[in-house]
Design a protein around this motif. Structure first.
Motif, PDB file in Angstrom:
ATOM      1  N   ARG A 180      43.093  40.129  45.112  1.00  0.00           N
ATOM      2  CA  ARG A 180      42.090  40.272  43.846  1.00  0.00           C
ATOM      3  C   ARG A 180      41.578  41.565  43.869  1.00  0.00           C
ATOM      4  O   ARG A 180      41.557  42.050  42.836  1.00  0.00           O
ATOM      5  CB  ARG A 180      41.143  39.038  44.053  1.00  0.00           C
ATOM      6  N   SER A 181      41.072  41.987  44.854  1.00  0.00           N
ATOM      7  CA  SER A 181      40.622  43.479  44.874  1.00  0.00           C
ATOM      8  C   SER A 181      41.607  44.405  44.546  1.00  0.00           C
ATOM      9  O   SER A 181      41.224  45.377  43.790  1.00  0.00           O
ATOM     10  CB  SER A 181      40.062  43.760  46.469  1.00  0.00           C
ATOM     11  N   PRO A 214      38.289  34.999  33.500  1.00  0.00           N
ATOM     12  CA  PRO A 214      38.010  34.891  34.830  1.00  0.00           C
ATOM     13  C   PRO A 214      39.131  35.027  35.500  1.00  0.00           C
ATOM     14  O   PRO A 214      40.350  34.824  35.124  1.00  0.00           O
ATOM     15  CB  PRO A 214      37.614  33.404  35.020  1.00  0.00           C
ATOM     16  N   ILE A 215      39.262  35.820  36.833  1.00  0.00           N
ATOM     17  CA  ILE A 215      40.283  35.886  37.624  1.00  0.00           C
ATOM     18  C   ILE A 215      40.890  34.729  38.489  1.00  0.00           C
ATOM     19  O   ILE A 215      39.705  33.840  39.095  1.00  0.00           O
ATOM     20  CB  ILE A 215      40.168  37.361  38.658  1.00  0.00           C
ATOM     21  N   SER A 216      41.787  34.209  38.638  1.00  0.00           N
ATOM     22  CA  SER A 216      42.149  33.083  39.444  1.00  0.00           C
ATOM     23  C   SER A 216      41.780  32.925  40.757  1.00  0.00           C
ATOM     24  O   SER A 216      41.833  33.995  41.546  1.00  0.00           O
ATOM     25  CB  SER A 216      43.765  33.041  39.454  1.00  0.00           C
ATOM     26  N   THR A 217      41.046  32.172  40.936  1.00  0.00           N
ATOM     27  CA  THR A 217      40.361  31.868  42.569  1.00  0.00           C
ATOM     28  C   THR A 217      41.413  31.769  43.511  1.00  0.00           C
ATOM     29  O   THR A 217      41.073  31.492  44.882  1.00  0.00           O
ATOM     30  CB  THR A 217      39.226  30.866  42.594  1.00  0.00           C
ATOM     31  N   THR A 218      42.820  31.414  42.961  1.00  0.00           N
ATOM     32  CA  THR A 218      43.611  31.007  44.159  1.00  0.00           C
ATOM     33  C   THR A 218      44.453  32.149  44.637  1.00  0.00           C
ATOM     34  O   THR A 218      44.826  32.287  45.734  1.00  0.00           O
ATOM     35  CB  THR A 218      44.751  30.558  43.352  1.00  0.00           C
ATOM     36  N   LEU A 219      43.965  33.641  44.404  1.00  0.00           N
ATOM     37  CA  LEU A 219      44.316  34.765  44.774  1.00  0.00           C
ATOM     38  C   LEU A 219      43.523  34.861  46.157  1.00  0.00           C
ATOM     39  O   LEU A 219      42.250  34.687  45.986  1.00  0.00           O
ATOM     40  CB  LEU A 219      44.093  35.749  43.988  1.00  0.00           C
ATOM     41  N   THR A 265      41.131  46.904  41.145  1.00  0.00           N
ATOM     42  CA  THR A 265      41.090  48.309  41.193  1.00  0.00           C
ATOM     43  C   THR A 265      42.165  49.037  40.445  1.00  0.00           C
ATOM     44  O   THR A 265      42.044  50.041  39.706  1.00  0.00           O
ATOM     45  CB  THR A 265      41.405  48.519  42.848  1.00  0.00           C
ATOM     46  N   GLN A 266      43.491  48.123  40.281  1.00  0.00           N
ATOM     47  CA  GLN A 266      44.402  48.588  39.653  1.00  0.00           C
ATOM     48  C   GLN A 266      44.293  48.633  38.167  1.00  0.00           C
ATOM     49  O   GLN A 266      44.660  49.507  37.384  1.00  0.00           O
ATOM     50  CB  GLN A 266      45.669  47.909  39.871  1.00  0.00           C
ATOM     51  N   VAL A 267      43.469  47.585  37.606  1.00  0.00           N
ATOM     52  CA  VAL A 267      43.236  47.593  36.372  1.00  0.00           C
ATOM     53  C   VAL A 267      42.175  48.293  35.796  1.00  0.00           C
ATOM     54  O   VAL A 267      42.298  49.098  34.716  1.00  0.00           O
ATOM     55  CB  VAL A 267      42.681  46.136  35.879  1.00  0.00           C
ATOM     56  N   ARG A 268      41.309  48.768  36.676  1.00  0.00           N
ATOM     57  CA  ARG A 268      40.119  49.635  36.553  1.00  0.00           C
ATOM     58  C   ARG A 268      40.797  50.979  36.320  1.00  0.00           C
ATOM     59  O   ARG A 268      40.384  51.927  35.445  1.00  0.00           O
ATOM     60  CB  ARG A 268      39.014  49.652  37.458  1.00  0.00           C
ATOM     61  N   ALA A 269      41.906  51.458  37.063  1.00  0.00           N
ATOM     62  CA  ALA A 269      42.297  52.584  37.123  1.00  0.00           C
ATOM     63  C   ALA A 269      43.070  52.807  36.024  1.00  0.00           C
ATOM     64  O   ALA A 269      43.088  54.156  35.413  1.00  0.00           O
ATOM     65  CB  ALA A 269      43.255  52.804  38.339  1.00  0.00           C
ATOM     66  N   PHE A 270      44.006  51.700  35.411  1.00  0.00           N
ATOM     67  CA  PHE A 270      44.400  51.867  34.178  1.00  0.00           C
ATOM     68  C   PHE A 270      43.756  52.186  33.008  1.00  0.00           C
ATOM     69  O   PHE A 270      43.772  52.964  32.274  1.00  0.00           O
ATOM     70  CB  PHE A 270      45.573  50.649  33.915  1.00  0.00           C
ATOM     71  N   ASN A 271      42.228  51.527  32.821  1.00  0.00           N
ATOM     72  CA  ASN A 271      41.252  51.774  31.699  1.00  0.00           C
ATOM     73  C   ASN A 271      40.886  53.014  31.903  1.00  0.00           C
ATOM     74  O   ASN A 271      40.849  53.663  30.768  1.00  0.00           O
ATOM     75  CB  ASN A 271      40.288  50.698  32.133  1.00  0.00           C
ATOM     76  N   ARG A 272      40.599  53.625  33.096  1.00  0.00           N
ATOM     77  CA  ARG A 272      40.215  55.155  33.086  1.00  0.00           C
ATOM     78  C   ARG A 272      41.292  55.924  32.701  1.00  0.00           C
ATOM     79  O   ARG A 272      40.994  56.925  31.918  1.00  0.00           O
ATOM     80  CB  ARG A 272      39.842  55.482  34.436  1.00  0.00           C
ATOM     81  N   PHE A 273      42.506  55.606  33.080  1.00  0.00           N
ATOM     82  CA  PHE A 273      43.666  56.505  32.605  1.00  0.00           C
ATOM     83  C   PHE A 273      43.821  56.438  31.157  1.00  0.00           C
ATOM     84  O   PHE A 273      43.877  57.331  30.478  1.00  0.00           O
ATOM     85  CB  PHE A 273      44.947  56.067  33.221  1.00  0.00           C
ATOM     86  N   TYR A 274      43.839  55.377  30.510  1.00  0.00           N
ATOM     87  CA  TYR A 274      44.099  54.886  29.056  1.00  0.00           C
ATOM     88  C   TYR A 274      43.029  55.610  28.226  1.00  0.00           C
ATOM     89  O   TYR A 274      43.199  56.026  27.269  1.00  0.00           O
ATOM     90  CB  TYR A 274      44.303  53.564  28.851  1.00  0.00           C
TER      91      TYR A 274
END
Length: 320
Positions: free
Chosen positions: A12-13, A2-7, A17-26
């Motif tokens: 958070r968005s 889970p992503i921290s709800t304090t963000l 987006t950055q993690v998904r972009a990295f996943n596509r790149f990798y």
């Protein structure tokens, strides 16, 4: 996970987006590596099974292999049957429990694995060979960080101290200038001061009584410190600690303490009676390192330097 709800929603968005972009790149990178292995007849799962078995000469229980690879039991059974039929693995009943199977690579399987393993090494080497040493070190450090944060691998605490090599002294100047500008908004006059100190060391230092250490973590430069003779002591019996630096990404490993300890040991071995250093009160983390190392505060003075109003501090340590 889970992503921290304090963000905030925006933060958070952006992170998602950055993690998904990295996943596509990798995924594209992994596809390129697999393309380099098309001479192999093995699927990715078959190759992974052969890799795990290749590390274990005595084999592995089927249930343990399934848990290790997180595979459906039926799917794993079908893949093993194919490898068995092709003479690459053997499945025998456990000597201690007739309900369990021990899976091993055959001689043919080990030969096939050796070829596959070398092909993987060659493919990765081809990927990183165009990078310079600093880029490779950054790449490996980032990969280790991802594995530590998202997996169950404990943070590595190992680092090495070494003498400076060509290019290191320039790095000390550049990183001091950049870090103090980022963290304390110091202007270029501080980098100029560091450049003079480093240039004096490079041109005139006495190797028998003065030294510099560079700290490396995962093959990357992350810290430095200098031990020189204090020019203010005409007897030459006082050493001065200068330019202690630890990269933010490497803090928490004890590198600062180790650099200071190395300076103190060097000074003691080389006949100094006392060690001094000059710092500023805003450098709280460094001050705590000096205090833990036994240094005591001798004096303070207000001054305007590096574009800021500061409180300078002189610390010292008796060595004998």
């Amino acid at each position: 996970m889970p992503i921290s709800t304090t963000l905030s929603d925006g933060t958070r968005s952006r992170q998602v987006t950055q993690v998904r972009a990295f996943n596509r790149f990798y995924t594209r990178i992994i596809g390129a590596l697999r393309a380099n292995l098309l001479d192999s007849p093995f699927s990715l799962v078959e190759a992974r099974i052969m890799y795990e078995l290749g590390q274990l000469p005595d084999g592995l229980e089927g249930a343990a292999l399934r848990r290790m690879l997180d595979l459906d039991p039926g799917y794993l059974s079908r893949v093993l049957t194919k490898l068995d039929t092709n003479g690459l693995v053997s499945r025998t009943t456990s000597a201690t429990d007739g309900r369990r199977q021990i899976i091993r690579l055959t001689e043919a399987g080990r030969a096939a694995f050796a070829t596959l393993d070398q092909g993987s090494d060659d493919a990765v080497a081809e990927l990183i060979d165009p990078l310079d040493p600093e880029q490779r070190a950054r790449l490996v450090e980032a990969m280790v960080a991802i594995e530590q944060v998202l997996g169950d691998r404990p943070a590595a605490r190992g680092f090495v101290l070494r003498p400076p090599e060509p290019g290191d002294l320039g790095w000390v100047v550049a990183r001091n200038g950049a870090l103090y500008a980022e963290e304390f908004d110091w202007d270029a006059s501080y980098e100029a001061l560091v450049a003079r100190i480093v240039a004096d060391y490079a041109q005139k230092h006495d190797p028998a009584r003065e030294a510099c250490w560079i700290a490396e973590l995962h093959g990357r430069r992350v810290g430095a410190v200098f031990c020189v003779t204090d020019a203010d002591d005409p007897t030459g019996r006082t050493a001065r600690l200068r330019l202690l630096l630890v990269e933010p990404s490497a803090r928490g490993h004890g590198i600062g303490e180790r650099l200071v300890d190395e300076c103190v040991r060097f000074a003691r071995r080389n006949g100094y009676d006392r060690m001094t250093l000059w710092t500023n009160s805003v450098l709280a983390s460094a001050r705590r390192i000096y205090q833990r190392g036994g240094f005591t505060l001798d004096s303070e003075n207000e001054h305007h330097s590096f574009g800021q109003d500061l409180v300078g501090q002189t610390w010292s340590l008796k060595l004998n």
